[in-house]
Design a protein around this motif. Structure first.
Motif, short mmCIF file in Angstrom:
data_model
loop_
_atom_site.label_atom_id
_atom_site.label_comp_id
_atom_site.label_asym_id
_atom_site.label_seq_id
_atom_site.Cartn_x
_atom_site.Cartn_y
_atom_site.Cartn_z
N ASP A 57 36.80 -3.47 -35.12
CA ASP A 57 36.85 -3.25 -36.57
C ASP A 57 37.89 -4.12 -37.26
N TRP A 59 37.90 -7.22 -37.76
CA TRP A 59 37.32 -8.35 -38.50
C TRP A 59 35.96 -7.91 -39.03
N PRO A 60 35.68 -8.14 -40.31
CA PRO A 60 34.41 -7.68 -40.89
C PRO A 60 33.22 -8.30 -40.15
N SER A 61 32.25 -7.47 -39.84
CA SER A 61 31.10 -7.94 -39.07
C SER A 61 30.19 -8.86 -39.87
N PHE A 62 30.26 -8.80 -41.22
CA PHE A 62 29.37 -9.63 -42.03
C PHE A 62 29.91 -11.05 -42.20
N LEU A 63 31.13 -11.31 -41.76
CA LEU A 63 31.69 -12.65 -41.86
C LEU A 63 31.48 -13.40 -40.55
N SER A 65 32.28 -15.19 -37.14
CA SER A 65 33.35 -14.88 -36.18
C SER A 65 33.47 -15.95 -35.10
#
Length: 554
Positions: A57, A59-63, A65
């Motif tokens: 959690d 790092w935002p999953s929608f960005l 990586s």
């Protein structure tokens, strides 16, 4: 006259935004790396913990990586150079040939008499026949079993040769088969090492063949060379063999076709086992750490259909007899077969702890190394040295970057400022591309970036000088800008295509650090040309449309 179509503006802007977006995770390297590692751990184990969930959690999953992976010289890790004993495979090949040759000679028993396997060198098979007068019949029967070699270098050759020496038939691998076997052994070793390292969850290892019989292994982020050796340095050869006897003497004589193997957990105990295995680790399809009925760590396994059938047939015909589970030349256990074991699954018990059973399962899942390896060179690069390399590389990039920015602004004024903006975007595009393809950045790779920074403004210099020449014809600022970009394009293309060809040659002909340099140089050339021709032009057109200057100061 001086205009850029809307679709082209949208495309150039979109590519720039996308490149910078993919590069952005590198600004939060530790957080994104923890996020990625947590997701991989959950996927690998199928379970999650509060710690893993917290890291995921982070790092935002929608960005995006994706990260630029750091190489061994930047991150620290382990370096090994291993020599593969390809000759070891010859003995196994002879053992595998023996059952088929034995059956063929038994069919000729009326002519050649009795047959008996003799002690011989590891790379040959010797069989004594009872009637030496008809030994040529035995040679022909054995030679008929040989097969053509499937190899470009061994076209027309057979895999083994049979000859008569006195009362013995001697079977040896052909030279073409030895060469093909050596090549297969190296390929198999490379693949198994790669699978073992990947099973351990390490990031971007370098595993490549060097010369005829050597393998280079570099794994960033691992604690020490010894840790890496423990992971890949054992053959993890698992076999299930018929037990012929048990003794307390390591000098106990055994019959031909048998060998004396020590017990792993019973010092002073040795088992006489048949050298031809009933099934081997190559027949395994899965191995997982588990616990036995007493709650002790163990390893459960499952065979493929062929291995399951052979294992089931053997257990059905040997109820009440022991069989040996042999791992790396030691008997892990020798249980007595209580009943027919169908289904091809079982469990290996021994004096394991949880970590040992987990590591054994990893090794068995990855497969057995086909031959023993000797480590000729080992080196551990500490994280501190890697951090120093990163600081030195970052300093080099910063000095080059600032020097180019100052020069461009001093030489070309406002247009130099436009080139500097494009240069900043260019650096972002390089890291965005490296992150997108999952490339590994090394010190030579940083050198490629530094070189790209210097080369990135070459195209702008050509364009701006051409604009200055066109201004002398008094065609007006807009026309001068347009002609400057058009007439400089051919020179820009020629210069960068030749450099790109050189980078391609370095990549395909080089290895290791040379490839890292070639990748960053090649990507840098593409992004710098894009930034110089399209990004700066978009900026210049946007400025010109607003300012509408009567004259230009380039």
């Amino acid at each position: 006259m001086l205009d850029v179509p809307v679709w082209k503006r949208v495309l150039v802007t979109g590519l720039c935004v996308a490149g910078l977006l993919f590069a952005a995770p590198n600004l939060f390297y530790s957080r994104v790396e923890s996020h990625n590692d947590a997701l991989q751990a959950v996927e690998r184990t199928g379970t999650t913990t509060p710690e893993l969930q917290a890291a995921a959690d982070g790092w935002p999953s929608f960005l995006p990586s994706g990260l630029v992976n750091l190489g061994l010289d930047l991150r620290g890790g382990a370096h090994l150079l291993a020599e593969v004993h390809t000759q070891d495979v010859y003995a196994d090949r002879m053992d595998n040939l023996w059952p088929e040759i034995r059956d063929a000679l038994r069919a000729e028993r009326g002519t050649i008499g009795t047959i008996r396997r003799q002690d011989s060198a590891p790379d040959e098979l010797r069989i004594r026949v009872g009637n030496p007068d008809n030994i040529q019949a035995a040679v022909r029967a054995v030679a008929d079993l040989s097969s053509p070699i499937v190899s470009l270098t061994g076209v027309g050759a057979r895999d083994f040769e049979a000859s008569a020496e006195g009362a013995e038939v001697v079977v040896r691998l052909s030279e073409a088969e030895r060469a093909a076997t050596d090549d297969r052994t190296m390929r198999q070793s490379l693949e198994i090492i790669r699978r073992r390292v990947d099973e351990a969850g390490t990031r971007e290892p370098t595993i490549q063949r060097q010369g005829e019989d050597r393998i280079l292994i570099q794994v960033p982020g691992i604690g020490s060379a010894q840790e890496l050796k423990n992971l890949i340095g054992t053959t993890a050869r698992l076999t299930f063999n018929e037990v012929a006897g048990r003794t307390a003497s390591e000098n106990q004589p055994v019959d031909p076709g048998q060998e004396l193997v020590p017990a792993m957990n019973e010092p002073g105990t040795f088992y006489a086992i048949e050298t031809t295995a009933v099934v081997s680790g190559e027949d395994l399809t899965d191995a997982q750490p588990s616990f036995d009925q007493n709650g002790r760590p163990a390893v459960s396994f499952r065979f493929n259909p062929g291995g399951a059938r052979r294992f089931g047939d053997f257990t059905a015909g040997h109820i009440g007899e022991p069989f040996a589970i042999v791992l790396d030349g030691e008997v892990v256990s020798a249980p007595v077969i209580q009943s027919h074991i169908a289904g091809g699954s079982g469990i290996i018990t021994g004096n394991f702890d949880v970590e040992e059973s987990t590591q054994l399962a990893v090794l068995l899942r990855a497969g057995a190394l086909p031959a023993e390896m000797t480590f000729l060179e080992e080196r551990t690069i500490g994280p501190e040295l890697g951090a120093d390399s990163i600081r030195a590389g970052a300093l080099a990039c910063a000095v080059a970057f600032v020097a180019v920015l100052i020069f461009m602004f001093a030489a070309y004024g406002l247009f130099g400022l436009f080139a500097n903006i494009a240069l900043i975007i260019n650096i972002g595009l390089i890291f965005g591309a490296l992150s997108l393809i999952g490339a590994t950045l090394t010190l030579p790779g940083i050198a490629g970036i530094v070189l790209t920074i210097g080369m990135a403004v070459d195209a702008n210099v050509l364009i701006f000088e051409r604009i200055k020449e066109e201004l002398k014809t008094a065609r007006g600022p807009a026309r001068a800008i347009e002609l400057g970009y058009e007439k400089a394009f051919s020179a820009i293309a020629d210069a960068n295509i030749t450099t790109l060809i050189t980078a391609g040659i370095l990549y395909f002909m080089g290895s290791g650090p040379v490839k890292g340099f070639a990748i960053t140089l090649g990507i840098g050339i593409i992004t710098s040309v894009f930034a110089a021709i399209y990004v700066t032009r978009l900026i210049v057109v946007a400025w010109f449309s607003r300012a509408r200057p009567k004259t230009l100061e380039v």
